[in-house]
Write a protein that holds these residues in place. Structure first.
Motif, PDB file in Angstrom:
ATOM      1  N   PHE A 176      23.705  47.369  32.779  1.00 41.28           N
ATOM      2  CA  PHE A 176      24.496  46.142  32.700  1.00 41.28           C
ATOM      3  C   PHE A 176      25.591  46.152  33.761  1.00 41.28           C
ATOM      4  N   LEU A 177      26.248  47.310  33.861  1.00 37.19           N
ATOM      5  CA  LEU A 177      27.316  47.490  34.852  1.00 37.19           C
ATOM      6  C   LEU A 177      26.840  47.217  36.272  1.00 37.19           C
ATOM      7  N   LYS A 178      25.579  47.511  36.519  1.00 35.22           N
ATOM      8  CA  LYS A 178      25.029  47.410  37.868  1.00 35.22           C
ATOM      9  C   LYS A 178      24.709  45.957  38.228  1.00 35.22           C
ATOM     10  N   VAL A 179      24.510  45.130  37.233  1.00 31.51           N
ATOM     11  CA  VAL A 179      24.062  43.770  37.512  1.00 31.51           C
ATOM     12  C   VAL A 179      25.160  42.732  37.240  1.00 31.51           C
ATOM     13  N   PHE A 180      26.019  43.012  36.273  1.00 29.99           N
ATOM     14  CA  PHE A 180      27.043  42.034  35.898  1.00 29.99           C
ATOM     15  C   PHE A 180      28.439  42.661  35.986  1.00 29.99           C
ATOM     16  N   PRO A 181      29.444  41.856  36.254  1.00 32.11           N
ATOM     17  CA  PRO A 181      30.802  42.397  36.312  1.00 32.11           C
ATOM     18  C   PRO A 181      31.268  42.799  34.909  1.00 32.11           C
ATOM     19  N   ILE A 182      31.740  44.035  34.779  1.00 31.39           N
ATOM     20  CA  ILE A 182      32.110  44.543  33.446  1.00 31.39           C
ATOM     21  C   ILE A 182      33.460  43.988  33.016  1.00 31.39           C
ATOM     22  N   ILE A 183      34.270  43.570  34.007  1.00 34.03           N
ATOM     23  CA  ILE A 183      35.532  42.902  33.660  1.00 34.03           C
ATOM     24  C   ILE A 183      35.391  41.431  34.034  1.00 34.03           C
ATOM     25  N   PRO A 184      35.658  40.528  33.103  1.00 32.66           N
ATOM     26  CA  PRO A 184      35.445  39.101  33.368  1.00 32.66           C
ATOM     27  C   PRO A 184      36.229  38.632  34.597  1.00 32.66           C
ATOM     28  N   ILE A 185      35.545  38.012  35.550  1.00 32.87           N
ATOM     29  CA  ILE A 185      36.217  37.607  36.791  1.00 32.87           C
ATOM     30  C   ILE A 185      37.091  36.374  36.571  1.00 32.87           C
ATOM     31  N   TRP A 186      36.460  35.310  36.052  1.00 32.50           N
ATOM     32  CA  TRP A 186      37.243  34.076  35.998  1.00 32.50           C
ATOM     33  C   TRP A 186      38.369  34.129  34.981  1.00 32.50           C
ATOM     34  N   GLU A 187      38.152  34.892  33.904  1.00 31.23           N
ATOM     35  CA  GLU A 187      39.232  35.021  32.924  1.00 31.23           C
ATOM     36  C   GLU A 187      40.395  35.818  33.507  1.00 31.23           C
ATOM     37  N   THR A 188      40.056  36.854  34.286  1.00 32.03           N
ATOM     38  CA  THR A 188      41.106  37.638  34.948  1.00 32.03           C
ATOM     39  C   THR A 188      41.868  36.760  35.934  1.00 32.03           C
ATOM     40  N   ALA A 189      41.097  35.997  36.732  1.00 28.88           N
ATOM     41  CA  ALA A 189      41.721  35.116  37.719  1.00 28.88           C
ATOM     42  C   ALA A 189      42.617  34.098  37.015  1.00 28.88           C
ATOM     43  N   HIS A 190      42.098  33.562  35.956  1.00 27.92           N
ATOM     44  CA  HIS A 190      42.823  32.559  35.180  1.00 27.92           C
ATOM     45  C   HIS A 190      44.141  33.141  34.688  1.00 27.92           C
ATOM     46  N   GLU A 191      44.068  34.356  34.199  1.00 33.61           N
ATOM     47  CA  GLU A 191      45.246  35.012  33.651  1.00 33.61           C
ATOM     48  C   GLU A 191      46.301  35.289  34.720  1.00 33.61           C
ATOM     49  N   LYS A 192      45.817  35.516  35.983  1.00 30.51           N
ATOM     50  CA  LYS A 192      46.753  35.782  37.075  1.00 30.51           C
ATOM     51  C   LYS A 192      47.344  34.490  37.621  1.00 30.51           C
ATOM     52  N   GLY A 193      47.017  33.385  36.990  1.00 32.72           N
ATOM     53  CA  GLY A 193      47.625  32.125  37.371  1.00 32.72           C
ATOM     54  C   GLY A 193      46.897  31.392  38.483  1.00 32.72           C
ATOM     55  N   ILE A 194      45.701  31.793  38.794  1.00 29.62           N
ATOM     56  CA  ILE A 194      44.932  31.078  39.815  1.00 29.62           C
ATOM     57  C   ILE A 194      44.364  29.815  39.177  1.00 29.62           C
ATOM     58  N   SER A 195      44.505  28.704  39.874  1.00 32.79           N
ATOM     59  CA  SER A 195      44.155  27.434  39.238  1.00 32.79           C
ATOM     60  C   SER A 195      42.637  27.263  39.126  1.00 32.79           C
ATOM     61  N   ASN A 196      42.269  26.486  38.134  1.00 33.48           N
ATOM     62  CA  ASN A 196      40.850  26.236  37.870  1.00 33.48           C
ATOM     63  C   ASN A 196      40.137  25.677  39.093  1.00 33.48           C
ATOM     64  N   GLY A 197      40.849  24.821  39.840  1.00 32.28           N
ATOM     65  CA  GLY A 197      40.254  24.184  41.010  1.00 32.28           C
ATOM     66  C   GLY A 197      39.767  25.210  42.020  1.00 32.28           C
ATOM     67  N   ILE A 198      40.572  26.192  42.256  1.00 29.60           N
ATOM     68  CA  ILE A 198      40.204  27.213  43.244  1.00 29.60           C
ATOM     69  C   ILE A 198      39.024  28.037  42.743  1.00 29.60           C
ATOM     70  N   ILE A 199      39.080  28.391  41.448  1.00 27.28           N
ATOM     71  CA  ILE A 199      37.964  29.159  40.875  1.00 27.28           C
ATOM     72  C   ILE A 199      36.675  28.337  40.976  1.00 27.28           C
ATOM     73  N   LYS A 200      36.826  27.061  40.676  1.00 27.96           N
ATOM     74  CA  LYS A 200      35.675  26.149  40.707  1.00 27.96           C
ATOM     75  C   LYS A 200      35.069  26.122  42.108  1.00 27.96           C
ATOM     76  N   ASN A 201      35.940  25.984  43.108  1.00 27.78           N
ATOM     77  CA  ASN A 201      35.455  25.919  44.487  1.00 27.78           C
ATOM     78  C   ASN A 201      34.698  27.177  44.885  1.00 27.78           C
ATOM     79  N   SER A 202      35.163  28.308  44.374  1.00 28.06           N
ATOM     80  CA  SER A 202      34.528  29.560  44.767  1.00 28.06           C
ATOM     81  C   SER A 202      33.119  29.693  44.188  1.00 28.06           C
ATOM     82  N   CYS A 203      32.804  28.883  43.193  1.00 26.31           N
ATOM     83  CA  CYS A 203      31.472  28.942  42.591  1.00 26.31           C
ATOM     84  C   CYS A 203      30.479  28.039  43.313  1.00 26.31           C
TER      85      CYS A 203
END
Lengths: 453, 308
Positions: free
Chosen positions: A425-452
């Motif tokens: 699982f570790l090899k295929v998926f990120p073990i720490i949630p990326i968008w939730e971490t980003a969200h928590e660090k105050g990065i806006s949804n718009g930027i996260i959205k664009n990166s997808c």
């Protein structure tokens, strides 16, 4: 004004890039030690499978179980793995419902442990069957009055909800991987493509996702309590001294939360060291997990006092014999090791802050995990060896139960299987949630959205 | 690995033993399909009246009669799940008479094709406390009316019949052994190994009322000799006892017959007048086996007290 805004956005974007690079590190980089580890696990699994083939040929006689101790290491392993799996619901559901914020980087660790442990439990219970070729009988002839049927229903329900709870919060991350992991093999890219389910990161999608996750975390709490309660009923619904207890349900559930918290600490530590995640899994997280472990252990201690000391006060004939056997008899050294090194000392030590540092917590957790496994063995075996009527006219060996090499290796194989599921699982998926971490660090949804996109 | 080698050689030894002794005994009883072991003696002089297909009454020497095939009806085993109508079987064990002859145990093991370490019936040396005298107690499945084993079975492999008998369908059993864990009387046994003489019996149709041939990976236990009861005979253990320990009968008729003397008495009177009791009755399992107290405990030799 516009300049400032631009600059801030630029900073956030860079920050997000850093998070993505960090958290996809296990996927992008394969250490040589990783290959050795996977090879080692595969070897253990292969040995376990070979032993199981031997069991299929010669019957369960390859184990040391016989007519008196007719349940043994396999059932202990089953109960242990079910116990470990309960932590998924504790971290992702119960703490989230209580509005606890610090668990964000740990949710996926807990959930993947839950899924892997349930898969392991389902495997080992088939191994315990005398006639695995008749597994389908349960679905054709199943009778609702049997606790085994309840267990099958709740464990599989728990597996499904746990899988969903692992998968749904991961969809935005998978969408991100779909965009970024162009250097990966085709099957892997295709997997991301399918699993991201056309995620675009729109506000509406986030709303649906959030609502679904909320439904699931409410649903999983009763199911999680049910799987371990019903598992305890496999014993508590019988009349045997040592099992005939009304508190077995909560006793098992509290023990499960304890060993599960320890399992999360173990995996947290490995992930943090291996991938330099000290930034994400901080000392604070270990401190809080240690406190959680103290809390769950205290609850478990309370149930242990009830379970052992109340019958010990009365010393009713057969209960008294059972208690005597545990306290002073054949199993006493194991019993006291489990109670003291696996519960009392951990609680005592972790009250003090220095023992809530990562390394200390790791060592304590390993003791808790070993203790928890032995505890399951102590719940199953002594009671089986001391039925109501005297054991006579059997070979001398029937009075004892010492797991044989084949059955021990099969159990080791089951642990290797659980570890392999987590590793892959570790090899295929990120073990720490990326968008939730980003969200928590105050990065806006718009930027996260664009990166997808 | 050593362990399994040992098992192998033990198995071989048992197979040879079985082929010589136990096996041939069990085999002959399969072919004969009768509950009486002495059926091969010729011309006993006793004649039996039989009705033929053509409605003619004929007389035949009893020695020439043998059952051709017990499983004539193809749904024999589904019939076996129902129980005999108008019957509720009961066993009374007079502990005062048991002298540990173990004929019942031997008979049971050979009829049910059990290994020496498997017991449907186990004669135990019991001792309540340090200062009380020990006594022998034959213990078979208690055929409880509130059977803990039947409750927990996930696939209805073990079931309770209308005539009180608890049976196991070893073609249904998945080998989870929950019933063994649930049984407070340790009455059940599991086929950890390939059963003895499995090769020999492999084409013999399964008889649920006798639970033979045994199958690897399934549970087995006392059947109250349901196959004998269907033929109106006493169970194997009951008729094998040389000491008159066992009484067996139908509780609806309030009559039980002693397997040794053939004497038939009132069940109620027998139990009431002799202070009969049931084993661990306080567990609420409601057994169909009654015990008469061990009044005569002098029968137990001193050296057997030690391993209690």
């Amino acid at each position: 004004m516009r300049e400032v805004y631009r600059k801030e956005e630029q900073e956030q974007r860079l920050q997000l890039e850093q998070i993505v690079t960090d958290l996809t590190l296990p996927i992008n980089k394969t250490y040589p030690s990783f290959k050795i580890w996977v090879g080692f696990l595969l070897l253990l699994i292969a040995v376990g499978v070979a032993m199981y083939v031997q069991q299929l040929i010669y019957g369960l006689s390859v184990t040391d179980m016989r007519d008196i101790a007719s349940w043994g290491l396999y059932i202990s392993d089953f109960v242990f793995l079910i116990a470990v799996s309960l932590v998924g619901s504790l971290i992702t559901a119960i703490l989230k419902l209580s509005n606890v914020k610090w668990t964000t980087p740990l949710t996926r660790i807990a959930e993947v442990i839950a899924v892997a442990a349930v898969v392991g439990a389902l495997t080992i219970i088939v191994v315990d069957m005398g006639r695995p070729d008749r597994l389908w009988h349960i679905f054709v002839y199943g009778r609702i009055q049997s606790p085994i049927v309840w267990d099958i229903i709740v464990v599989n329900t728990y597996l499904v909800i746990s899988l969903l709870l692992l998968y749904l919060p991961m969809i935005p991350d998978i969408a991100l991987l779909r965009q970024r992991m162009n250097n990966k093999p085709k099957w892997q890219q295709k997997t991301y493509q399918i699993l991201s389910m056309g995620w675009q990161g729109t506000d509406e999608q986030f709303k649906i996702l959030e609502r679904s996750i909320n439904v699931l975390i409410v649903l999983i709490v009763p199911v999680a309590l049910a799987i371990h309660t019903v598992t305890s009923w496999l014993f508590a619904t019988t009349l045997r001294p040592g099992w005939d207890s009304t508190i077995f349900g909560p006793y098992f559930v509290s023990g499960a939360f304890m060993v599960g918290a320890a399992a999360v600490i173990l995996l947290m530590f490995i992930v943090r060291i291996r991938y330099n995640y000290a930034k994400y899994i901080t000392d604070y997280h270990f401190d809080m997990m240690a406190k959680l472990l103290v809390l769950t252990s205290l609850v478990y201690l309370y149930f242990n006092i009830n379970e052992y000391l109340v019958p010990a006060y009365k010393m009713k004939t057969l209960d008294g014999e059972h208690i005597n056997g545990l306290f002073f008899g054949h199993f006493s050294s194991m019993f006291w090791f489990v109670q003291i090194a696996g519960m009392v000392i951990p609680i005592f030590l972790m009250i003090f802050k220095p023992f809530r540092k990562p390394k200390a917590v790791l060592v304590i957790s390993i003791f808790v995990i070993i203790g928890a496994f032995l505890k399951r063995f102590l719940i199953v075996t002594p009671t089986m060896l001391h039925p109501f009527l005297p054991v006579q006219n059997y070979p001398e060996s029937y009075h004892h139960y010492t797991p044989t090499i084949p059955e021990s290796l099969i159990v080791v194989g089951s642990f290797a299987g659980v570890a392999l599921v987590i590793t892959l699982f570790l090899k295929v998926f990120p073990i720490i949630p990326i968008w939730e971490t980003a969200h928590e660090k105050g990065i806006s949804n718009g930027i996260i959205k664009n990166s997808c996109k | 690995m050593k362990e399994s080698e040992k098992d192998q050689s033990r198995r071989k030894f048992i197979r040879n033993l079985g082929a010589l002794g136990l096996g041939s005994l069990a085999f002959s009883s399969i072919i004969g399909g009768s509950c009486s072991p002495k059926k091969s003696e010729l011309a006993s002089g006793k004649t039996v009246k039989l009705l033929t297909n053509n409605n003619e009454l004929v007389e035949v020497d009893s020695a020439y009669i043998s059952t051709l095939n017990k499983n004539l009806s193809s749904n024999h085993n589904s019939e076996s799940r129902k129980g005999l109508p108008g019957k509720k079987f009961v066993l009374v064990v007079d502990l005062a008479k048991c002298q540990n002859a173990r004929k019942c145990m031997d008979k049971c093991q050979s009829v049910h094709q059990l290994r020496p370490d498997q017991h449907h019936l186990n004669v135990l040396v019991m001792k309540e406390s340090e200062n009380t005298a020990p006594y022998y107690m034959p213990k078979q499945c208690q055929h409880c009316d509130n059977p803990p084993c039947v409750k927990v079975c996930p696939v209805d492999a073990t079931f309770k019949r209308s005539d009180g008998i608890v049976l196991i369908d070893n073609e249904r059993c998945i080998g989870c052994r929950f019933c063994i864990a649930a049984c407070p009387y340790s009455a059940r046994s599991f086929n950890w190994y390939e059963p003895i003489d499995a090769e020999k019996y492999k084409d013999v149709p399964y008889d649920i009322e006798k639970n033979v041939p045994q199958k690897k990976g399934t549970v087995t236990k006392c059947t109250f000799s349901a196959d004998c009861l269907r033929e109106g005979k006493l169970p194997y253990c009951v008729s094998a006892c040389p000491n008159g320990v066992y009484y067996f009968g139908n509780i609806y008729e309030d009559s039980v017959t002693n397997g040794t003397s053939g004497e038939t008495v009132s069940f109620r009177k027998l139990v009431e007048e002799n202070g009969g009791y049931r084993l661990m009755d306080d567990l609420g399992t409601a057994p169909s086996v009654y015990y008469l107290p061990p009044k005569n405990r002098a029968a137990v030799p001193k050296e057997e007290n030690s391993h209690v």
